[in-house]
Design a protein around this motif. Sequence first.
Motif, PDB file in Angstrom:
ATOM      1  N   SER A   1       0.865  -1.200   0.080  1.00 52.21           N
ATOM      2  CA  SER A   1       0.074  -0.051  -0.062  1.00 52.21           C
ATOM      3  C   SER A   1       0.736   1.151  -0.208  1.00 52.21           C
ATOM      4  CB  SER A   1      -0.863   0.045   1.220  1.00 52.21           C
ATOM      5  OG  SER A   1      -0.177   0.107   2.474  1.00 52.21           O
ATOM      6  N   SER A   2       2.089   1.144   0.517  1.00 55.51           N
ATOM      7  CA  SER A   2       2.924   2.330   0.700  1.00 55.51           C
ATOM      8  C   SER A   2       3.874   2.438  -0.645  1.00 55.51           C
ATOM      9  CB  SER A   2       3.763   2.610   1.996  1.00 55.51           C
ATOM     10  OG  SER A   2       4.430   1.415   2.206  1.00 55.51           O
ATOM     11  N   HIS A   3       4.225   1.126  -1.139  1.00 53.27           N
ATOM     12  CA  HIS A   3       5.344   0.971  -2.047  1.00 53.27           C
ATOM     13  C   HIS A   3       4.752   0.155  -3.244  1.00 53.27           C
ATOM     14  CE1 HIS A   3       7.899   2.904   0.722  1.00 53.27           C
ATOM     15  NE2 HIS A   3       7.575   2.148   1.515  1.00 53.27           N
ATOM     16  N   GLY A   4       3.766   0.394  -3.900  1.00 50.48           N
ATOM     17  CA  GLY A   4       3.197  -0.454  -4.776  1.00 50.48           C
ATOM     18  C   GLY A   4       3.784  -0.778  -5.844  1.00 50.48           C
ATOM     19  N   ASN A   5       4.853   0.072  -6.239  1.00 51.50           N
ATOM     20  CA  ASN A   5       5.477  -0.108  -7.433  1.00 51.50           C
ATOM     21  C   ASN A   5       6.779  -1.032  -7.554  1.00 51.50           C
ATOM     22  OD1 ASN A   5       3.863   1.475  -9.259  1.00 51.50           O
ATOM     23  ND2 ASN A   5       4.796   3.271  -8.871  1.00 51.50           N
ATOM     24  N   SER A   6       7.147  -1.476  -6.066  1.00 50.79           N
ATOM     25  CA  SER A   6       8.212  -2.205  -5.747  1.00 50.79           C
ATOM     26  C   SER A   6       8.090  -3.515  -6.247  1.00 50.79           C
ATOM     27  CB  SER A   6       8.321  -2.261  -4.236  1.00 50.79           C
ATOM     28  OG  SER A   6       8.663  -1.076  -3.464  1.00 50.79           O
ATOM     29  N   ASN A   7       9.123  -4.170  -6.742  1.00 52.04           N
ATOM     30  CA  ASN A   7       8.958  -5.590  -6.996  1.00 52.04           C
ATOM     31  C   ASN A   7       9.086  -6.459  -5.858  1.00 52.04           C
ATOM     32  OD1 ASN A   7      11.888  -5.713  -6.443  1.00 52.04           O
ATOM     33  ND2 ASN A   7      12.529  -4.971  -8.370  1.00 52.04           N
ATOM     34  N   ALA A   8       8.853  -7.757  -6.489  1.00 54.18           N
ATOM     35  CA  ALA A   8       9.038  -8.773  -5.154  1.00 54.18           C
ATOM     36  C   ALA A   8      10.310  -8.766  -4.535  1.00 54.18           C
ATOM     37  CB  ALA A   8       8.539 -10.102  -5.985  1.00 54.18           C
ATOM     38  N   GLY A   9      11.407  -8.772  -5.006  1.00 45.50           N
ATOM     39  CA  GLY A   9      12.487  -9.004  -4.683  1.00 45.50           C
ATOM     40  C   GLY A   9      12.811  -7.951  -3.615  1.00 45.50           C
ATOM     41  N   ALA A  10      12.486  -6.740  -3.907  1.00 42.38           N
ATOM     42  CA  ALA A  10      12.594  -5.638  -2.747  1.00 42.38           C
ATOM     43  C   ALA A  10      11.750  -5.668  -1.698  1.00 42.38           C
ATOM     44  CB  ALA A  10      12.616  -4.077  -3.521  1.00 42.38           C
ATOM     45  N   LEU A  11      10.442  -6.047  -2.046  1.00 41.72           N
ATOM     46  CA  LEU A  11       9.543  -6.357  -0.842  1.00 41.72           C
ATOM     47  C   LEU A  11      10.037  -7.407  -0.067  1.00 41.72           C
ATOM     48  CD1 LEU A  11       6.168  -5.622  -2.764  1.00 41.72           C
ATOM     49  CD2 LEU A  11       7.110  -4.297  -1.091  1.00 41.72           C
ATOM     50  N   GLY A  12      10.712  -8.690  -0.734  1.00 41.62           N
ATOM     51  CA  GLY A  12      10.842  -9.739   0.020  1.00 41.62           C
ATOM     52  C   GLY A  12      12.207  -9.280   0.885  1.00 41.62           C
ATOM     53  N   ARG A  13      13.202  -8.508   0.413  1.00 40.98           N
ATOM     54  CA  ARG A  13      14.179  -8.196   1.408  1.00 40.98           C
ATOM     55  C   ARG A  13      13.686  -7.168   2.600  1.00 40.98           C
ATOM     56  NH1 ARG A  13      16.411  -7.581  -3.695  1.00 40.98           N
ATOM     57  NH2 ARG A  13      15.984  -5.402  -4.154  1.00 40.98           N
ATOM     58  N   GLN A  14      12.713  -6.272   2.296  1.00 43.36           N
ATOM     59  CA  GLN A  14      12.266  -5.621   3.284  1.00 43.36           C
ATOM     60  C   GLN A  14      11.592  -6.439   4.476  1.00 43.36           C
ATOM     61  OE1 GLN A  14       9.383  -2.593   1.742  1.00 43.36           O
ATOM     62  NE2 GLN A  14       8.653  -1.848   3.812  1.00 43.36           N
ATOM     63  N   LEU A  15      10.931  -7.506   4.064  1.00 44.19           N
ATOM     64  CA  LEU A  15      10.290  -8.161   4.965  1.00 44.19           C
ATOM     65  C   LEU A  15      11.170  -9.680   5.318  1.00 44.19           C
ATOM     66  CD1 LEU A  15       6.877  -8.170   3.508  1.00 44.19           C
ATOM     67  CD2 LEU A  15       7.692  -6.745   5.286  1.00 44.19           C
ATOM     68  N   GLY A  16      12.214  -9.651   5.097  1.00 42.85           N
ATOM     69  CA  GLY A  16      13.025 -10.900   5.266  1.00 42.85           C
ATOM     70  C   GLY A  16      12.533 -11.993   4.558  1.00 42.85           C
TER      71      GLY A  16
END
Length: 83
Positions: free
Chosen positions: A16-31
């Motif tokens: 919801s805050s970074h909708g354009n992020s890719n799965a890799g970046a979101l994965g790194r952010q969440l471990g």
Amino acid sequence: MIHLDHIDHQLLLALSSHGNSNAGALGRQLGLSQPVAWRRIKRLEKHINKIMKIMLDTYKDVRSNVSIQEYFQDHTDELKFRK
């Protein structure tokens, strides 16, 4: 019915805050690894699409198309999911 764990909730918040992020970046952010993040995103998208279809099917006989469009315009900030 979908069961959301704490990772799903974190993923939805991140989307919801970074909708354009890719799965890799979101994965790194969440471990999470990129494949795990991607699978979770796809699962959430599938359930969100089902919910949206149910909502539209439910309201199409009750409300006019204009009312539905107004509803989604009023709630677009809550639905910031982009591919």
